[in-house]
Design a protein around this motif. Structure first.
Motif, PDB file in Angstrom:
ATOM      1  N   VAL A 152       0.834  -1.210   0.000  1.00 26.51           N
ATOM      2  CA  VAL A 152       0.000   0.000   0.000  1.00 26.51           C
ATOM      3  C   VAL A 152       0.863   1.252   0.000  1.00 26.51           C
ATOM      4  CG1 VAL A 152      -1.612   1.360   1.390  1.00 26.51           C
ATOM      5  CG2 VAL A 152      -1.998  -1.074   1.056  1.00 26.51           C
ATOM      6  N   LEU A 153       1.939   1.229   0.798  1.00 21.52           N
ATOM      7  CA  LEU A 153       2.836   2.390   0.864  1.00 21.52           C
ATOM      8  C   LEU A 153       3.445   2.695  -0.506  1.00 21.52           C
ATOM      9  CD1 LEU A 153       4.672   1.588   4.243  1.00 21.52           C
ATOM     10  CD2 LEU A 153       2.776   3.188   3.851  1.00 21.52           C
ATOM     11  N   TYR A 154       3.920   1.641  -1.180  1.00 17.52           N
ATOM     12  CA  TYR A 154       4.510   1.839  -2.509  1.00 17.52           C
ATOM     13  C   TYR A 154       3.455   2.290  -3.528  1.00 17.52           C
ATOM     14  CZ  TYR A 154       8.636  -0.568  -0.688  1.00 17.52           C
ATOM     15  OH  TYR A 154       9.736  -0.927   0.038  1.00 17.52           O
ATOM     16  N   ALA A 155       2.255   1.704  -3.425  1.00 17.27           N
ATOM     17  CA  ALA A 155       1.182   2.079  -4.356  1.00 17.27           C
ATOM     18  C   ALA A 155       0.780   3.537  -4.176  1.00 17.27           C
ATOM     19  CB  ALA A 155      -0.025   1.167  -4.164  1.00 17.27           C
ATOM     20  N   ASN A 156       0.638   3.973  -2.901  1.00 17.47           N
ATOM     21  CA  ASN A 156       0.284   5.373  -2.627  1.00 17.47           C
ATOM     22  C   ASN A 156       1.378   6.326  -3.113  1.00 17.47           C
ATOM     23  OD1 ASN A 156      -2.177   4.753  -1.503  1.00 17.47           O
ATOM     24  ND2 ASN A 156      -1.401   4.670   0.602  1.00 17.47           N
ATOM     25  N   GLU A 157       2.633   5.926  -2.905  1.00 17.47           N
ATOM     26  CA  GLU A 157       3.755   6.752  -3.373  1.00 17.47           C
ATOM     27  C   GLU A 157       3.735   6.871  -4.893  1.00 17.47           C
ATOM     28  OE1 GLU A 157       6.841   9.282  -2.782  1.00 17.47           O
ATOM     29  OE2 GLU A 157       5.663   8.264  -1.227  1.00 17.47           O
ATOM     30  N   MET A 158       3.415   5.747  -5.556  1.00 21.57           N
ATOM     31  CA  MET A 158       3.330   5.761  -7.021  1.00 21.57           C
ATOM     32  C   MET A 158       2.219   6.691  -7.494  1.00 21.57           C
ATOM     33  SD  MET A 158       2.367   2.590  -9.550  1.00 21.57           S
ATOM     34  CE  MET A 158       0.680   2.638  -8.935  1.00 21.57           C
TER      35      MET A 158
END
Length: 397
Positions: A130-136
């Motif tokens: 989720v963290l990587y997806a939100n950052e993307m």
């Protein structure tokens, strides 16, 4: 060698296959237990046959025990299957829930800027995703904003440039219209000037001839006649330039030897005033070419006047006609300053000697006519002679 690709499965398909596999393993497990229980039963029966007297009652008891054990094994196996299946279903539901949230998040990310909350996800590994997806998504949104700003700036620049080009185009159209009007006025002025110049020039030359018939020719009158002939040559050039795109110039049969003799005589007085002599010779008595007379006169007159201008004083201009195969060669040679750039001598306004008056348009006109009618021009210039040579096709060749 390409790697073999495996067929993609959906989670639902994987769930079905996993359930079937668990069931198969439970059945195999139950089968093995039942088989082992039955083997123990047969061993016990075998022993009882040799040691126990009441064999029938014992066998009934053993069969009853076998059935109870078999039912117990089957029941336990299905209970185990149900427990494993239930645990798997719970695990599958949790995974599917997280996957659905990710799928909906990515599906809406292209249109919405909402982020995915880690609290909505069950598994820890997915929380990290989720963290990587939100950052993307944040990065993509920032880039979208940057692109939007760049597009707005570019649109403003394009609009500004378009407005500038439209204004510049409008000015160019005005300038073009103004230039066309100037050119039209210039052509009209030249046409009027040429038309009006012909009559007084003819009157001057005719008057000089009549005066010479009654009186002796003096030097002052010769100067006037020479100047009038020079003006007449300029008039003929202007007349040709004005009319060349509007009036047809048909070709006729011209006897070149006598024609050149006539034009040389016309300029003889001009040459004498410049302290220059003409020497005309021909290898042929008569030779005919198929050419337009006006164009031929422009070639001959401009070449002769050019020779008069640039030949050194007290020198002779040699004019010669000869035949070379199917061609007639007309050459004009005299001693003058060496031409440094023969390839430029026919360019408009080009003059190697700025002390000589003129615009340098005569030889350019000669070049244009020669190119139109396939007349070859050769120029040779040394410290002894400068030679202009023209190659015409003989009539009938």
């Amino acid at each position: 060698m390409q790697k073999k690709r495996f067929t993609s499965w959906t989670i639902k398909q994987a769930n079905t296959v996993t359930t079937v596999v668990i069931l198969v393993f439970v059945i195999i497990f139950a089968y093995l237990l039942i088989k082992e229980n039955y083997q123990d039963y047969e061993k016990t029966i075998y022993k009882q046959e040799h040691s126990v007297a009441d064999y029938g009652d014992t066998q009934k008891q053993l069969k009853s025990l076998l059935v109870k054990n078999t039912l117990a094994i089957v029941t336990l196996s299905f209970i185990l299957f149900a427990i494993m299946l239930g645990l798997y279903k719970i695990f599958y539901a949790l995974i599917q829930n997280d996957m659905h949230r990710f799928l909906n998040f990515f599906k809406n990310a292209a249109h919405k800027e909402a982020l995915l909350s880690p609290d909505e996800i069950f598994f820890k590994e997915f929380k990290e995703m989720v963290l990587y997806a939100n950052e993307m998504v944040k990065t993509i949104n920032q880039q979208k904003l940057s692109l939007k700003e760049i597009n707005l700036i570019l649109e403003k620049k394009v609009q500004k440039k378009t407005l500038y080009l439209e204004e510049a185009n409008a000015k160019l159209l005005e300038e073009k219209k103004f230039s066309e009007e100037i050119l039209a006025a210039q052509k009209e002025f030249l046409r009027y000037t040429v038309h009006e110049t012909n009559t007084p020039l003819s009157v001057i030359l005719t008057s000089i001839e009549l005066y010479e018939m009654k009186n002796k020719k003096d030097r002052q009158l010769s100067k006037i006649e020479a100047a009038a002939k020079n003006i007449f040559n300029i008039y003929d050039d202007l007349s040709y330039l004005v009319k060349k795109d509007q009036v047809p110039y048909p070709k006729v049969s011209i006897e070149l030897v006598s024609y050149l003799s006539m034009r040389i005589e016309f300029f003889r007085d001009v040459a004498h005033l410049a302290k220059i002599d003409f020497e005309y010779s021909s290898d042929l008595d008569k030779v005919y070419i198929y050419f337009n007379e006006t164009k031929l006169q422009r070639i001959v007159d401009n070449t002769i006047t050019n020779a008069i201008k640039y030949t050194l004083p007290e020198e002779t201009v040699f004019l010669h006609v000869k035949q070379t195969g199917a061609d007639v060669m007309f050459s004009v040679a005299s001693k003058s300053k060496i031409i440094k750039n023969p390839e430029k001598i026919f360019d408009a306004y080009y003059r190697e000697n700025n002390n000589v008056k003129g615009f340098g348009l005569g030889l350019q006109l000669v070049k244009n006519i020669c190119e139109e009618d396939n007349v070859r021009i050769d120029i040779a210039s040394t410290d002894k002679l400068t030679t202009f040579e023209y190659k015409f096709k003989m009539m009938g060749e």
